[in-house]
Design an enzyme around this catalytic site. Structure first.
Site, PDB file in Angstrom:
ATOM      1  N   ASN A  70       0.817  -1.218   0.000  1.00 19.95           N
ATOM      2  CA  ASN A  70       0.000   0.000   0.000  1.00 19.95           C
ATOM      3  C   ASN A  70       0.852   1.271   0.000  1.00 19.95           C
ATOM      4  O   ASN A  70       0.355   2.357   0.268  1.00 19.95           O
ATOM      5  CB  ASN A  70      -0.954   0.000   1.192  1.00 19.95           C
ATOM      6  CG  ASN A  70      -0.222   0.059   2.524  1.00 19.95           C
ATOM      7  OD1 ASN A  70       1.007   0.006   2.575  1.00 19.95           O
ATOM      8  ND2 ASN A  70      -0.975   0.155   3.606  1.00 19.95           N
ATOM      9  N   ASP A  71       2.160   1.127  -0.266  1.00 19.83           N
ATOM     10  CA  ASP A  71       3.108   2.230  -0.416  1.00 19.83           C
ATOM     11  C   ASP A  71       3.575   2.808   0.910  1.00 19.83           C
ATOM     12  O   ASP A  71       4.285   3.820   0.933  1.00 19.83           O
ATOM     13  CB  ASP A  71       2.532   3.353  -1.287  1.00 19.83           C
ATOM     14  CG  ASP A  71       3.627   4.192  -1.933  1.00 19.83           C
ATOM     15  OD1 ASP A  71       4.637   3.608  -2.369  1.00 19.83           O
ATOM     16  OD2 ASP A  71       3.486   5.423  -1.994  1.00 19.83           O
TER      17      ASP A  71
ATOM     18  N   HIS B 199      18.403  28.172   7.597  1.00 15.54           N
ATOM     19  CA  HIS B 199      18.124  29.253   6.656  1.00 15.54           C
ATOM     20  C   HIS B 199      17.924  30.587   7.366  1.00 15.54           C
ATOM     21  O   HIS B 199      18.286  31.640   6.831  1.00 15.54           O
ATOM     22  CB  HIS B 199      16.885  28.906   5.827  1.00 15.54           C
ATOM     23  CG  HIS B 199      16.556  29.914   4.768  1.00 15.54           C
ATOM     24  ND1 HIS B 199      17.380  30.162   3.701  1.00 15.54           N
ATOM     25  CD2 HIS B 199      15.490  30.752   4.623  1.00 15.54           C
ATOM     26  CE1 HIS B 199      16.851  31.095   2.932  1.00 15.54           C
ATOM     27  NE2 HIS B 199      15.699  31.475   3.474  1.00 15.54           N
TER      28      HIS B 199
ATOM     29  N   ASP C 207      21.795  38.940  -0.087  1.00 17.09           N
ATOM     30  CA  ASP C 207      20.712  39.726   0.503  1.00 17.09           C
ATOM     31  C   ASP C 207      21.104  40.162   1.906  1.00 17.09           C
ATOM     32  O   ASP C 207      22.077  39.681   2.482  1.00 17.09           O
ATOM     33  CB  ASP C 207      19.399  38.935   0.528  1.00 17.09           C
ATOM     34  CG  ASP C 207      19.545  37.594   1.216  1.00 17.09           C
ATOM     35  OD1 ASP C 207      20.038  37.565   2.360  1.00 17.09           O
ATOM     36  OD2 ASP C 207      19.197  36.566   0.605  1.00 17.09           O
TER      37      ASP C 207
ATOM     38  N   LYS D  85      17.950  42.645  -2.115  1.00 17.18           N
ATOM     39  CA  LYS D  85      17.166  41.672  -2.879  1.00 17.18           C
ATOM     40  C   LYS D  85      15.688  41.748  -2.547  1.00 17.18           C
ATOM     41  O   LYS D  85      15.300  41.952  -1.399  1.00 17.18           O
ATOM     42  CB  LYS D  85      17.671  40.243  -2.595  1.00 17.18           C
ATOM     43  CG  LYS D  85      16.979  39.174  -3.429  1.00 17.18           C
ATOM     44  CD  LYS D  85      17.536  37.781  -3.139  1.00 17.18           C
ATOM     45  CE  LYS D  85      16.953  37.165  -1.894  1.00 17.18           C
ATOM     46  NZ  LYS D  85      17.342  35.746  -1.741  1.00 17.18           N
TER      47      LYS D  85
ATOM     48  N   ARG E  38      12.281  39.245  -3.397  1.00 16.35           N
ATOM     49  CA  ARG E  38      11.833  37.981  -3.981  1.00 16.35           C
ATOM     50  C   ARG E  38      10.368  38.084  -4.389  1.00 16.35           C
ATOM     51  O   ARG E  38       9.519  38.470  -3.596  1.00 16.35           O
ATOM     52  CB  ARG E  38      12.028  36.817  -3.011  1.00 16.35           C
ATOM     53  CG  ARG E  38      11.595  35.462  -3.565  1.00 16.35           C
ATOM     54  CD  ARG E  38      11.940  34.321  -2.616  1.00 16.35           C
ATOM     55  NE  ARG E  38      13.376  34.113  -2.510  1.00 16.35           N
ATOM     56  CZ  ARG E  38      14.105  33.429  -3.388  1.00 16.35           C
ATOM     57  NH1 ARG E  38      13.522  32.894  -4.460  1.00 16.35           N
ATOM     58  NH2 ARG E  38      15.401  33.271  -3.206  1.00 16.35           N
TER      59      ARG E  38
ATOM     60  N   ASP F 191      26.342  32.361   0.390  1.00 14.36           N
ATOM     61  CA  ASP F 191      24.929  32.164   0.714  1.00 14.36           C
ATOM     62  C   ASP F 191      24.812  30.906   1.565  1.00 14.36           C
ATOM     63  O   ASP F 191      25.735  30.074   1.611  1.00 14.36           O
ATOM     64  CB  ASP F 191      24.094  32.037  -0.564  1.00 14.36           C
ATOM     65  CG  ASP F 191      22.661  32.527  -0.367  1.00 14.36           C
ATOM     66  OD1 ASP F 191      22.271  32.762   0.791  1.00 14.36           O
ATOM     67  OD2 ASP F 191      21.940  32.663  -1.373  1.00 14.36           O
TER      68      ASP F 191
END
Length: 313
Positions: free
Chosen positions: A37-38, A130, A169, A192, A194, A218
């Site tokens: 069933n994955d 991040h 940035d 910068k 986005r 970065d």
């Protein structure tokens, strides 16, 4: 090392093996299989009872698959009576989902942190998040390492007398400034904006870049749109040479080829927090190992020693 058990998910077994080599500890086997069933089933094939368990798994493509595998490994360790379970997650991809900047969206960085803790994580060891606030999404201790030492050691082989470190940035400017201090060079940053995941605009670069050798720094490079946009501004401002550096070299959608094809880019440097298939690498790419740093952090955590000396360059 006594009473330590190190396991790896399927995301980056090469890094896990290198870490274990530095620890002089075996990488213990994990069996992962898929039902009809994955659904995934994971079995840790070594004793965990009252042991200090480390599960090594960066969240890389396919991210959802590797996340579920990690959650199942955590649950297995808890069910096997592990004394403490530490998630060694060199790349936390959901850290990019760190704020509610549009209506009716989830903050994935916090949600996944909650899932890891609910599944049994007692501690997290990660590298170059991040954004710093993601650290606070976890309700368990987080050891947040950086790769600036490794990157700085690499770039010290060059003549840096005419060098400027440039952050794409302002959000990454603090890390770029720390990196510049390590190298004893100037720092600059792009302004910068986005518009979408793959569409950015850099209106200007704040700092001296004309006629200088540039190191673009970065935290990660995915599609490479930010780096390519920054390269256009640097050319307009008369930069002499460019080298590109990051911690997480994701290089999706042909980014490595696009950046490497730029004639003024002399080198692309990243670390091995995420796997880069050999067929996707280029002559301009240099991959540095963070296995020694992660292994030393794991050793200190296991022995109850201070890890803070490893946090900052």
């Amino acid at each position: 090392m006594r009473d330590i058990a190190v396991f790896s998910g399927s995301a980056h077994p090469e890094l896990a093996a290198e870490i274990c080599s530095h620890l002089e500890a075996p990488l213990l086997p994990v069996r992962s299989q898929r039902f009809a069933n994955d659904c995934l089933e994971v079995q840790l094939q070594a004793n965990c009872r009252e042991r200090d368990v480390y599960l090594i798994q960066p969240l890389v493509r396919p991210v959802s698959e590797h996340l579920v595998e990690l959650l199942l490994m955590l649950d297995a360790a808890r069910g096997a009576s592990a004394a403490r379970t530490t998630v060694v997650m060199p790349h936390y991809s959901y850290a990019r989902s760190d704020k509610k900047d549009a209506p009716r969206i989830s903050i994935g960085g916090r949600l996944v942190a909650d899932l890891l803790v609910a599944a049994g994580a007692n501690r997290v060891l990660t590298m170059t998040l991040h954004s710093p606030q993601v650290h606070g999404f976890f309700s368990v201790p987080v050891d947040h390492l950086h790769a600036l030492r490794e990157l700085a050691e690499h770039f010290r082989q060059y003549d840096l007398s005419n060098t400027t470190v440039v952050s794409p940035d302002l959000g990454n400017a603090k890390e770029a400034a720390a990196f510049a201090r390590l190298l004893g060079v100037r720092v600059a940053a792009g302004a910068k904006q986005r518009f979408a995941d793959d569409r950015v605009a850099i209106s200007s670069v704040i700092g001296d870049v004309a006629g200088r050798d540039i190191i673009v720094l970065d935290d990660e490079i995915a599609k490479g749109s930010t780096v390519l946009e920054l390269l256009d501004r640097l050319r307009e401002l008369g930069a002499k040479t460019v080298r590109v550096a990051c911690t997480h070299g994701l290089f999706s959608s042909g980014a490595l080829k696009r950046i490497g094809s730029q004639p003024d880019v002399l080198e692309i440097v990243c670390t091995n927090t995420v796997p880069i298939p050999p067929e996707e690498r280029s002559d301009k790419l240099k991959v540095l190992s963070v296995a020694p740093a992660l292994a030393e952090a794991m050793r200190r955590i296991h022995n109850g020693e201070s890890v803070s000396a490893l946090f900052h360059p």
